[in-house]
Design a protein around this motif. Sequence first.
Motif, PDB file in Angstrom:
ATOM      1  N   MET A 132      28.795 -69.656   4.990  1.00 48.52           N
ATOM      2  CA  MET A 132      27.363 -69.967   4.965  1.00 48.52           C
ATOM      3  C   MET A 132      27.080 -71.443   5.243  1.00 48.52           C
ATOM      4  O   MET A 132      25.944 -71.813   5.539  1.00 48.52           O
ATOM      5  CB  MET A 132      26.772 -69.583   3.608  1.00 48.52           C
ATOM      6  N   MET A 133      28.107 -72.286   5.156  1.00 50.95           N
ATOM      7  CA  MET A 133      27.917 -73.719   5.389  1.00 50.95           C
ATOM      8  C   MET A 133      27.336 -74.023   6.770  1.00 50.95           C
ATOM      9  O   MET A 133      26.693 -75.054   6.959  1.00 50.95           O
ATOM     10  CB  MET A 133      29.247 -74.461   5.259  1.00 50.95           C
ATOM     11  N   PHE A 134      27.566 -73.130   7.729  1.00 55.85           N
ATOM     12  CA  PHE A 134      27.123 -73.397   9.096  1.00 55.85           C
ATOM     13  C   PHE A 134      25.636 -73.113   9.296  1.00 55.85           C
ATOM     14  O   PHE A 134      25.103 -73.358  10.375  1.00 55.85           O
ATOM     15  CB  PHE A 134      27.965 -72.572  10.076  1.00 55.85           C
ATOM     16  N   GLY A 135      24.998 -72.617   8.262  1.00 49.21           N
ATOM     17  CA  GLY A 135      23.575 -72.369   8.345  1.00 49.21           C
ATOM     18  C   GLY A 135      23.262 -70.938   8.713  1.00 49.21           C
ATOM     19  O   GLY A 135      24.161 -70.111   8.885  1.00 49.21           O
ATOM     20  N   PRO A 136      21.989 -70.613   8.825  1.00 47.19           N
ATOM     21  CA  PRO A 136      21.581 -69.228   9.094  1.00 47.19           C
ATOM     22  C   PRO A 136      22.004 -68.776  10.481  1.00 47.19           C
ATOM     23  O   PRO A 136      22.385 -69.591  11.329  1.00 47.19           O
ATOM     24  CB  PRO A 136      20.052 -69.307   8.980  1.00 47.19           C
ATOM     25  N   PRO A 137      21.932 -67.472  10.742  1.00 54.85           N
ATOM     26  CA  PRO A 137      22.239 -66.976  12.096  1.00 54.85           C
ATOM     27  C   PRO A 137      21.343 -67.656  13.117  1.00 54.85           C
ATOM     28  O   PRO A 137      20.226 -68.087  12.815  1.00 54.85           O
ATOM     29  CB  PRO A 137      21.939 -65.474  11.996  1.00 54.85           C
ATOM     30  N   ASP A 138      21.840 -67.751  14.335  1.00 53.52           N
ATOM     31  CA  ASP A 138      21.088 -68.452  15.379  1.00 53.52           C
ATOM     32  C   ASP A 138      19.668 -67.917  15.526  1.00 53.52           C
ATOM     33  O   ASP A 138      18.721 -68.682  15.738  1.00 53.52           O
ATOM     34  CB  ASP A 138      21.819 -68.344  16.721  1.00 53.52           C
ATOM     35  N   ALA A 139      19.499 -66.607  15.387  1.00 50.62           N
ATOM     36  CA  ALA A 139      18.173 -66.005  15.555  1.00 50.62           C
ATOM     37  C   ALA A 139      17.192 -66.463  14.475  1.00 50.62           C
ATOM     38  O   ALA A 139      15.974 -66.417  14.679  1.00 50.62           O
ATOM     39  CB  ALA A 139      18.284 -64.484  15.538  1.00 50.62           C
ATOM     40  N   ASP A 140      17.728 -66.905  13.317  1.00 52.50           N
ATOM     41  CA  ASP A 140      16.867 -67.324  12.205  1.00 52.50           C
ATOM     42  C   ASP A 140      16.899 -68.828  11.966  1.00 52.50           C
ATOM     43  O   ASP A 140      16.435 -69.300  10.933  1.00 52.50           O
ATOM     44  CB  ASP A 140      17.301 -66.608  10.916  1.00 52.50           C
ATOM     45  N   SER A 141      17.478 -69.573  12.900  1.00 55.42           N
ATOM     46  CA  SER A 141      17.597 -71.022  12.730  1.00 55.42           C
ATOM     47  C   SER A 141      16.464 -71.721  13.469  1.00 55.42           C
ATOM     48  O   SER A 141      16.438 -71.747  14.701  1.00 55.42           O
ATOM     49  CB  SER A 141      18.948 -71.517  13.265  1.00 55.42           C
ATOM     50  N   PRO A 142      15.507 -72.312  12.744  1.00 55.64           N
ATOM     51  CA  PRO A 142      14.325 -72.876  13.401  1.00 55.64           C
ATOM     52  C   PRO A 142      14.582 -74.174  14.156  1.00 55.64           C
ATOM     53  O   PRO A 142      13.775 -74.562  15.000  1.00 55.64           O
ATOM     54  CB  PRO A 142      13.358 -73.110  12.233  1.00 55.64           C
TER      55      PRO A 142
END
Length: 317
Positions: A201-211
């Motif tokens: 999870m350290m890499f952040g949300p999935p690309d589709a949900d990354s603003p």
Amino acid sequence: MTATELATTELQRHFERTIEHDQRIEPRDWMPEGYRKTMIRQISQHAHSEIIGMQPEGHWITRAPSLRRKAILLAKVQDEAGHGLYLYSAAETLGAERTDLTDRLISGAQKYSSIFNYPALTFADVGVIGWLVDGAAICNQVPLCRSSYGPYARAMIRICKEESFHQRQGFELLLTMMRGTSAQRDMVQEATNRWWWPALMMFGPPDADSPNTAQSMAWKVKRHTNDELRQRFVDMSVPQADALGVTLPDPWLAWNAERGHYDFGELDWAEFKQVLAGNGPCNADRIAHRRAARDNGAWVREAAAAYAAKHAEGQGR
């Protein structure tokens, strides 16, 4: 179009050409306000993560099993403090105030990496943090050495060298424990089970949900998406786990010859959002500890300011 608008347009074009040619934006250069705010947000959150990240392992300094392990852990925690200072300095080149950034961290207005809201329950966690957490950090941060903002990119060069050492140190500790008693091996496996998914999870949300990913990629602040970096980390970690003799806690983990990568299970994004919202296992404790450190150190800052003022007054006579 007015002369001011023409000048701003030309500055914008120069900024875009600089990015396009893979050159660095420096503090003296004109930059869009959105770029400045993005860099302050990313660098400050990175700095906060380094400072808060001292806590899980710092908790074990007084209980390290040997003088050698104590010295190693002390050095590592000290390195993390240094990383935070480099990054706060980089944020200051953008006009940010370090005191303001600290206040924003403590008030919850700015975030830090979700990973540091999980407890380090045994000394094996020290090794797993080095192996998985610092390993994930390396995957994420090495590309930042080529970030478009000069002070950030240059700070990352030294930080990544030290993080690489931390990762090797953690792996060495785990190898030592895996060659020990069955209780020690069980301890390593249990710690791996707890840290594997939060590390992903350290890499952040999935690309589709990354603003923020699309704009950061366009500005070359980031060079890879969250999902690309997560995949790279999984591919790197599986053979390391085999070398250690531990099992990664994912029944869906399997090599996909067609993709040339490992497949892995879906992350619990509801948990990720809860931790980011401040409801993780250690969110309150981490911030309370940081607030206490700031408040307890107020007298040192006041004394230093008074000394500097007195020294300046003496020079003015």
